[in-house]
Design an enzyme around this catalytic site. Sequence first.
Site, PDB file in Angstrom:
ATOM      1  N   LEU A  27      11.423  -1.338   4.577  1.00 37.67           N
ATOM      2  CA  LEU A  27      11.302  -2.471   5.486  1.00 37.67           C
ATOM      3  C   LEU A  27      10.768  -3.685   4.743  1.00 37.67           C
ATOM      4  O   LEU A  27      10.058  -3.554   3.741  1.00 37.67           O
ATOM      5  CB  LEU A  27      10.332  -2.120   6.626  1.00 37.67           C
ATOM      6  N   ASP A  28      11.109  -4.872   5.253  1.00 40.97           N
ATOM      7  CA  ASP A  28      10.521  -6.094   4.707  1.00 40.97           C
ATOM      8  C   ASP A  28       9.004  -6.026   4.830  1.00 40.97           C
ATOM      9  O   ASP A  28       8.478  -5.419   5.770  1.00 40.97           O
ATOM     10  CB  ASP A  28      10.962  -7.328   5.518  1.00 40.97           C
ATOM     11  N   VAL A  29       8.315  -6.695   3.939  1.00 43.00           N
ATOM     12  CA  VAL A  29       6.869  -6.845   4.069  1.00 43.00           C
ATOM     13  C   VAL A  29       6.602  -7.513   5.411  1.00 43.00           C
ATOM     14  O   VAL A  29       7.251  -8.501   5.766  1.00 43.00           O
ATOM     15  CB  VAL A  29       6.294  -7.697   2.915  1.00 43.00           C
ATOM     16  N   THR A  31       7.179  -6.169   8.342  1.00 36.85           N
ATOM     17  CA  THR A  31       7.950  -5.507   9.401  1.00 36.85           C
ATOM     18  C   THR A  31       7.416  -4.090   9.531  1.00 36.85           C
ATOM     19  O   THR A  31       7.217  -3.400   8.530  1.00 36.85           O
ATOM     20  CB  THR A  31       9.456  -5.477   9.066  1.00 36.85           C
TER      21      THR A  31
END
Length: 197
Positions: A27-29, A31
């Site tokens: 996941l994106d940082v 998220t």
Amino acid sequence: MTEHLAAAGIAVSTSGAAERQGVVSRLDVGTSGLMVVAKSEVAYSVLKQAFRDRVVDKTYHALVQGHPDPFVGTIEAPIARHPSADWKMAIIEGGRASVTHYDTLEAHRAATLLTIHLETGRTHQIRVHMAAIGHPCVGDPLYGADPKLSARLGLERQWLHAVGLGFTHPTTGDYVSFESSYPADLERALGIVRDAG
């Protein structure tokens, strides 16, 4: 993350980059939600291919500013590295094909809660696509979120959560699905939006 799993006595695949061995999807940082980590080399290979073949069901919930028009839609726009900001992505002609489907769950005065299904899994895809239609994720200043709204909701990250994952199990062949409830900060922010109408 994999070091935490190892510390808990959970073996993971050694495939992948050293800092994220066994991690099939990440996941994106900022998220939160579900990720896939493989325990064996076979599982890693099979699941990586399933993600490449786009046969994994990925569901996100996002709280976005304003009200998307239409309330249900598909965003299809290529994504690549931003030309002047290495840490940012952008819609760029010639970028990688990217498709995001969204549907409204709740519409409130300041924001709309969406359910989002991804056909592709590009870095920052949801954040870039929602910002491109003028409705950035609440709490996401990198892609144009209103800092005053973020502060009022007590958010220090984007309101974006990987709520569901479904795929064919790599060894049993059974379809499995998983759900993740909202963490406290996102639940609190959504409660404030709901109370405001």
